[in-house]
Design an enzyme around this catalytic site. Structure first.
Site, mmCIF file in Angstrom:
data_model
loop_
_atom_site.group_PDB
_atom_site.id
_atom_site.type_symbol
_atom_site.label_atom_id
_atom_site.label_comp_id
_atom_site.label_asym_id
_atom_site.label_seq_id
_atom_site.Cartn_x
_atom_site.Cartn_y
_atom_site.Cartn_z
ATOM 1 C CB ILE A 31 -0.859 -0.725 1.628
ATOM 2 C CG1 ILE A 31 -2.250 1.122 1.311
ATOM 3 C CG2 ILE A 31 -0.329 0.451 2.167
ATOM 4 C CD1 ILE A 31 -2.477 0.798 1.953
ATOM 5 N N GLY A 92 12.455 -2.842 11.604
ATOM 6 C CA GLY A 92 11.103 -2.744 10.977
ATOM 7 C C GLY A 92 9.774 -3.450 10.380
ATOM 8 C CG HIS A 99 5.499 -9.435 5.297
ATOM 9 N ND1 HIS A 99 4.651 -9.504 6.950
ATOM 10 C CD2 HIS A 99 5.750 -8.175 5.400
ATOM 11 C CE1 HIS A 99 5.152 -8.196 7.805
ATOM 12 N NE2 HIS A 99 5.861 -7.805 6.485
ATOM 13 C CG LEU A 100 10.259 -12.235 0.373
ATOM 14 C CD1 LEU A 100 11.598 -12.343 1.156
ATOM 15 C CD2 LEU A 100 9.984 -13.662 -0.788
ATOM 16 C CG HIS A 101 9.536 -6.366 2.344
ATOM 17 N ND1 HIS A 101 7.968 -5.174 2.107
ATOM 18 C CD2 HIS A 101 9.138 -6.724 3.486
ATOM 19 C CE1 HIS A 101 7.859 -4.790 3.306
ATOM 20 N NE2 HIS A 101 8.117 -5.808 4.234
HETATM 21 P P1 5GP Z 1 6.793 -4.468 7.256
HETATM 22 O O1 5GP Z 1 7.535 -3.302 7.673
HETATM 23 O O2 5GP Z 1 5.987 -5.175 8.193
HETATM 24 O O3 5GP Z 1 8.128 -5.600 7.263
HETATM 25 O O4 5GP Z 1 6.138 -4.907 6.447
HETATM 26 C C1 5GP Z 1 4.779 -4.219 6.438
HETATM 27 C C2 5GP Z 1 4.182 -3.580 4.673
HETATM 28 O O5 5GP Z 1 2.962 -3.846 4.700
HETATM 29 C C3 5GP Z 1 4.814 -2.603 4.983
HETATM 30 O O6 5GP Z 1 5.717 -1.734 3.617
HETATM 31 C C4 5GP Z 1 3.738 -1.702 4.555
HETATM 32 O O7 5GP Z 1 3.301 -0.332 3.259
HETATM 33 C C5 5GP Z 1 2.371 -2.836 4.315
HETATM 34 N N1 5GP Z 1 1.016 -2.848 4.409
HETATM 35 C C6 5GP Z 1 0.306 -2.225 5.566
HETATM 36 N N2 5GP Z 1 -0.273 -2.613 5.607
HETATM 37 C C7 5GP Z 1 -0.965 -2.940 4.371
HETATM 38 C C8 5GP Z 1 -2.684 -2.608 3.686
HETATM 39 O O8 5GP Z 1 -3.627 -2.569 4.402
HETATM 40 N N3 5GP Z 1 -2.468 -3.165 2.513
HETATM 41 C C9 5GP Z 1 -1.480 -2.924 1.454
HETATM 42 N N4 5GP Z 1 -1.780 -4.018 0.543
HETATM 43 N N5 5GP Z 1 0.036 -3.016 2.453
HETATM 44 C C10 5GP Z 1 -0.358 -3.039 3.867
#
Ligand code: 5GP
Ligand code: ZN
Length: 113
Positions: A31, A92, A99-101
């Site tokens: 998002i 972060g 989840h894998l980016h």
């Molecule tokens: P983290 O910071 O946990 O590694 O990554 C979480 C990711 O999820 C972030 O890049 C954030 O932008 C994304 N994210 C958080 N909420 C949502 C959502 O409701 N929908 C989508 N598509 N992505 C989300």
């Protein structure tokens, strides 16, 4: 997990832009994209992160990497891309469903921030 954002996305209870789905994984656009391609690949099974994953989850964790490579190939990211599992708040991680980016489409610097 009823209280998990990404489980709700898998179930279709929260909308997301789907990129790929199979029996074990779901992939959708981040998002708040940090690159022209920023896709999250998640297991359909609720796993919190790689440090709390069970040995039996190893294949699934690696399989997400192969899904990322498949999406990168479809998007023509031959020049390179990055895959990242953020693990824990200090790295972060903000959503506690594994989840894998997949990031690509722009030059990447090293080390990451
Ligand atoms: P983290 O910071 O946990 O590694 O990554 C979480 C990711 O999820 C972030 O890049 C954030 O932008 C994304 N994210 C958080 N909420 C949502 C959502 O409701 N929908 C989508 N598509 N992505 C989300
Ligand atoms: Zn979940």
């Amino acid at each position: 997990m009823s209280d998990c954002l990404f489980c709700k996305i898998i179930d279709g209870n929260i909308p997301a832009k789907k990129v790929y789905e199979d029996d074990r994984t779901f992939a959708f656009q981040d998002i708040n994209p940090q690159a022209p391609t920023h896709v999250l690949i998640i297991p359909k099974k609720h796993v919190v992160d790689i440090k709390s994953a069970a040995p039996g989850d190893a294949e699934l964790i690696g399989y997400c990497q192969l899904v990322a490579a498949k999406i990168a190939k479809e998007r023509g990211l031959e020049g390179g891309f990055r895959t990242v599992y953020n693990v824990g708040p200090d790295a972060g991680q903000t959503v506690f469903h594994l989840h894998l980016h997949l990031l690509g489409g722009r030059p990447m610097t090293w080390p990451p921030g």
